[in-house]
Design a protein around this motif. Sequence first.
Motif, PDB file in Angstrom:
ATOM      1  N   LEU A  11      61.456  79.149  23.515  1.00 53.01           N
ATOM      2  CA  LEU A  11      60.428  78.636  22.614  1.00 53.01           C
ATOM      3  C   LEU A  11      61.116  77.906  21.459  1.00 53.01           C
ATOM      4  O   LEU A  11      62.038  78.453  20.838  1.00 53.01           O
ATOM      5  CB  LEU A  11      59.583  79.783  22.076  1.00 53.01           C
ATOM      6  CG  LEU A  11      58.585  79.457  20.961  1.00 53.01           C
ATOM      7  CD1 LEU A  11      57.502  78.509  21.479  1.00 53.01           C
ATOM      8  CD2 LEU A  11      57.966  80.742  20.408  1.00 53.01           C
ATOM      9  N   THR A  91      56.613  70.578  26.833  1.00 54.17           N
ATOM     10  CA  THR A  91      56.497  71.929  27.374  1.00 54.17           C
ATOM     11  C   THR A  91      56.363  71.907  28.888  1.00 54.17           C
ATOM     12  O   THR A  91      55.633  71.084  29.447  1.00 54.17           O
ATOM     13  CB  THR A  91      55.275  72.635  26.764  1.00 54.17           C
ATOM     14  OG1 THR A  91      55.499  72.822  25.363  1.00 54.17           O
ATOM     15  CG2 THR A  91      55.036  73.989  27.413  1.00 54.17           C
ATOM     16  N   GLN A 123      61.893  77.893  31.616  1.00 57.81           N
ATOM     17  CA  GLN A 123      60.704  77.558  30.840  1.00 57.81           C
ATOM     18  C   GLN A 123      61.083  77.047  29.454  1.00 57.81           C
ATOM     19  O   GLN A 123      61.841  77.707  28.725  1.00 57.81           O
ATOM     20  CB  GLN A 123      59.807  78.789  30.692  1.00 57.81           C
ATOM     21  CG  GLN A 123      58.590  78.580  29.806  1.00 57.81           C
ATOM     22  CD  GLN A 123      57.547  77.680  30.431  1.00 57.81           C
ATOM     23  OE1 GLN A 123      57.207  77.827  31.607  1.00 57.81           O
ATOM     24  NE2 GLN A 123      57.009  76.745  29.650  1.00 57.81           N
ATOM     25  N   THR A 125      59.116  75.869  25.989  1.00 57.83           N
ATOM     26  CA  THR A 125      57.841  75.826  25.290  1.00 57.83           C
ATOM     27  C   THR A 125      58.061  75.267  23.894  1.00 57.83           C
ATOM     28  O   THR A 125      58.882  75.792  23.134  1.00 57.83           O
ATOM     29  CB  THR A 125      57.216  77.232  25.182  1.00 57.83           C
ATOM     30  OG1 THR A 125      57.055  77.783  26.487  1.00 57.83           O
ATOM     31  CG2 THR A 125      55.859  77.165  24.496  1.00 57.83           C
ATOM     32  N   SER A 127      56.251  74.638  20.538  1.00 56.20           N
ATOM     33  CA  SER A 127      55.044  75.052  19.823  1.00 56.20           C
ATOM     34  C   SER A 127      55.416  75.601  18.462  1.00 56.20           C
ATOM     35  O   SER A 127      56.486  76.182  18.281  1.00 56.20           O
ATOM     36  CB  SER A 127      54.298  76.119  20.627  1.00 56.20           C
ATOM     37  OG  SER A 127      53.189  76.603  19.899  1.00 56.20           O
TER      38      SER A 127
END
Length: 128
Positions: A11, A91, A123, A125, A127
């Motif tokens: 993230l 993303t 992954q 992400t 944000s």
Amino acid sequence: QLQFVESGGTLVQPGGSLRLSCKVARSTLNYYSIAWFRQAPGKEREGVSCMSITSGRTNYAGSVEGRFTVSRDDAKNMVYLQMNALKPEDTGVYYCAGEALGTAADFCVRDPVVYDDWGQGTQVTVSS
């Protein structure tokens, strides 16, 4: 056995940077080209960037041009994707892939049908 193993996804806030790594089980030199793809939920897999192993020439999707850089270290059998100025639309699950069957060329294409060996993905992400 997976031929590619991606890592580095996490993230990150918009505007941030991230470097993805891809460990190649065989030598990078066994491939004609190596590429990075990404897939967001509900969307098709998108070719982000690729590199011709023969010439080192790279190719980027317009949406990442100037922000992402693909590189490789043949001695370590590693491929990297440096991602800067990340946006929420970046993303997705990022995959590394190699074109093992084909012919040597000084260019590469970002079409997934060209690539034979794939990793399991990592992954990313973006944000706040």
